[in-house]
Write an enzyme that holds these catalytic residues in place. Structure first.
Site, PDB file in Angstrom:
ATOM      1  N   HIS A  60      16.039  37.062  24.489  1.00 34.01           N
ATOM      2  CA  HIS A  60      16.745  37.461  23.272  1.00 34.01           C
ATOM      3  C   HIS A  60      18.234  37.124  23.320  1.00 34.01           C
ATOM      4  CE1 HIS A  60      17.114  39.196  19.467  1.00 34.01           C
ATOM      5  NE2 HIS A  60      16.408  40.297  19.612  1.00 34.01           N
ATOM      6  N   ARG A  61      18.760  36.753  24.475  1.00 33.38           N
ATOM      7  CA  ARG A  61      20.159  36.342  24.555  1.00 33.38           C
ATOM      8  C   ARG A  61      20.371  34.993  23.876  1.00 33.38           C
ATOM      9  NH1 ARG A  61      21.174  36.320  30.824  1.00 33.38           N
ATOM     10  NH2 ARG A  61      19.236  35.122  30.603  1.00 33.38           N
TER      11      ARG A  61
END
Length: 587
Positions: free
Chosen positions: A560-561
């Site tokens: 998700h980064r």
């Protein structure tokens, strides 16, 4: 005359600024050099007056107590020097520093004290009496341009003695307690918690105690003593002044320890520094470096410093993190350690009455090697997107082609279509075919698609890699899938067969299950999980009826980064569209 570094409160400090030049005429207690340690920045005053003849250090040098900083030619008149020299003949031979300091006559000391007293009286708004006067005091040099008042440790009306802590000041570098400048009663506090304050700002008003008057009387009594004791008194006063200068110029070891504890207390509400706090005093690192270590979750006691005296720099922290994530040795030491950092040790399971019978079984070599890599997932904010693909038409095409492929000895499974469709989707959505840089500021986009294919073996899961999938057709992909799977089962995979993947597909084939959450294989940012296809009723809008369709469950896990939820949904749906009609890849 040599002007040497006083007690710094630390083993050594770095010369940040040289505040005088050769030829300058300076007075005693004039600031000559700005030193910076891992705890604070502080100015070093000259212990004698004179003309600067030589500067023995440069900016960036590390200095320690007793090191010569500058050399000065004394401006003390010869008569006073001779008198001091004659008086000193009857005294035991002092050290070099004491010899130079003793050249100042009692008359000069008295003049200095009188000048200082006149200055104090000018700053004070009231005339001193037996009960003391109200004096407004300014903040000392904080080592930074401004800092925040974290805590006020006294109240109006409190009685304090000199050097009692009255304010806690917090900056980006450290938390420092400001001592009371004199003994007395707090009349007014000019700052409040949360205020930003600067060097020299008025912060408190104190009514001096009778101790000031007593000190003044004591000084008068000393001045009226016999002439024989004057040299000794002068030496004592000079030594006292020198000690006071040392204390004012740098924090003592006790103060440094207090500052360190205050900094740890301030940071405890933000980060779990307490786990390594007991050993932090053994590490040579600046406050900014310690703060960065806490933010990165790094135990700074495990980092090797590259600067002088093994001082830890920011670059050392980044190198430590990079090594931990990229080398096999660090993966075993720090990867599994990080995974267990928040877990207690296993209980003693030898008690059969509680745990029953147990048996010890060793992990396979492949499982042991895989554990550090799997532990990297504890660092990744992983999310999984689920979807279904209608592969009814694709399966019909595969069935038509598999007979000819089988005649050539090629196993033609639906996985070949999935690999080809996913590779094409990665070329259209390159962010999924990327890596996040070590400093989390850049994305490294891969121009080729090297597809990792998870294969189950008797020893565990292994992931061989098909290179340059975007340039290969379905037949070639099917051939390489079969070859790599066979080599994996026969334990004949080479190192090159396992390296360089930019994305991974994990297929459970006909093992069962409707969906699962595959783990992203760091440093990749995505992995596609494929479950068993099944016939399901789907609504046909044109025919206004339900009809059986072969539906393939897909599970996309992503970092998700790098990938946000909306992009993951679009990417997954794009793959389902390609699998529903592989002809789109040809467009």
């Amino acid at each position: 005359m040599d002007i040497k570094a006083p007690d710094l409160g630390v083993e050594s400090a770095e010369v940040s600024e040289i505040m005088v030049a050769v030829g300058d005429v300076i007075a005693k207690d004039d600031n000559i050099i700005l030193l910076e340690s891992d705890k604070a920045s502080f100015e070093v005053p000259s212990s004698a007056a004179g003309k600067v003849s030589k500067i023995s250090v440069e900016v960036g040098d590390q200095v320690s107590e007793g090191m010569v900083l500058i050399e000065v030619d004394s401006d003390v008149d010869s008569e006073a020097a001779d008198e001091s020299s004659d008086s000193s003949k009857n005294e035991p031979k002092p050290s070099k520093t004491d010899t130079e300091d003793s050249k100042y006559t009692e008359a000069e000391d008295a003049n200095n004290e009188q000048a200082q007293q006149t200055k104090d009286n000018a700053d004070s708004s009231k005339t001193q009496n037996n009960t003391g006067s109200a004096t407004t005091h300014a903040l000392p040099d904080l080592g930074v341009e401004e800092a925040q008042v974290a805590e006020i440790m006294v109240s109006v009306g409190d009685k304090v003695t000199a050097d009692d802590s009255i304010l806690l000041i917090e900056s980006d570098k450290a938390s420092v307690e400001v001592p009371a400048p004199e003994s007395g009663t707090i009349e007014k506090i000019l700052v409040k918690a949360g205020d930003m304050v600067a060097n020299g700002q008025d912060f408190i008003v104190i009514i001096g105690s009778n101790a000031d008057t007593s000190d003044s009387s004591a000084a008068d009594n000393k001045a009226s003593e016999s002439e024989d004791s004057k040299p000794q008194q002068s030496a004592d006063k000079s030594e006292q002044a020198t000690n006071e200068s040392k204390q004012a110029a740098s924090p003592s070891k006790d103060d440094a320890a207090t500052d360190s504890k205050a900094a740890a207390k301030s940071a405890s509400n933000k980060l779990t520094e307490a786990q390594v706090n007991e050993k932090l005093t053994e590490v040579y690192a600046g406050p900014a470096v310690r703060k960065l270590a806490r933010q990165l979750g790094v135990d700074i006691t495990q980092v090797s410093g590259s600067a002088i005296n093994d001082r830890v720099l920011k670059e050392d922290l980044f190198a430590h993190v990079k090594e931990s994530l990229t080398t096999q040795k660090s993966a075993i030491n720090s990867g599994s350690g990080a995974a267990r950092a928040s877990l207690p040790s296993l209980p003693d399971m030898s008690n059969v009455e509680i745990w029953g019978e147990t048996e010890i079984e060793d992990l396979s070599r492949l499982q042991k090697v895989s554990i550090p890599q799997l532990n990297y997932n504890t660092y990744l904010p992983q999310v999984t997107q689920f979807d279904l693909s209608d592969i009814t038409e694709t399966e019909k095409l595969r069935s038509e082609l598999k007979g000819g492929m089988k005649a050539e000895g090629i196993g033609f499974t639906i996985l070949a279509f999935i690999v080809k469709a996913t590779a094409y989707a990665l070329t259209q959505h390159p962010r999924f075919n990327s890596h996040l840089s070590d400093d989390n500021t850049q994305i490294i986009l891969r121009k080729t698609v090297n597809m990792g294919i998870a294969v189950a073996t008797d020893d565990g899961l292994i992931v061989p890699v098909i290179k340059d999938v975007q340039d290969k057709g379905l037949k070639q992909i099917a051939i390489e899938i079969g070859e790599l799977a066979g080599k994996a089962r026969d334990k004949k995979l080479s190192t090159k067969d396992l390296q360089g993947a930019s994305f991974t597909i994990s297929s459970q084939g006909n093992l069962g299950g409707t969906a699962f959450t595959p783990l992203v294989n760091w440093p990749q940012v995505g992995i596609l999980g494929v479950s068993e296809a099944s016939m399901q009723p789907r609504w046909n809008e044109s025919k206004q009826t339900f009809e059986p369709r072969l539906m393939l469950p897909l599970s996309l896990s992503y970092d998700h980064r790098v990938i946000n939820g909306a992009d993951a949904a679009v990417f997954t749906r794009y793959i389902t569209t390609l699998l529903a009609d592989p002809r789109r890849i040809l467009l």
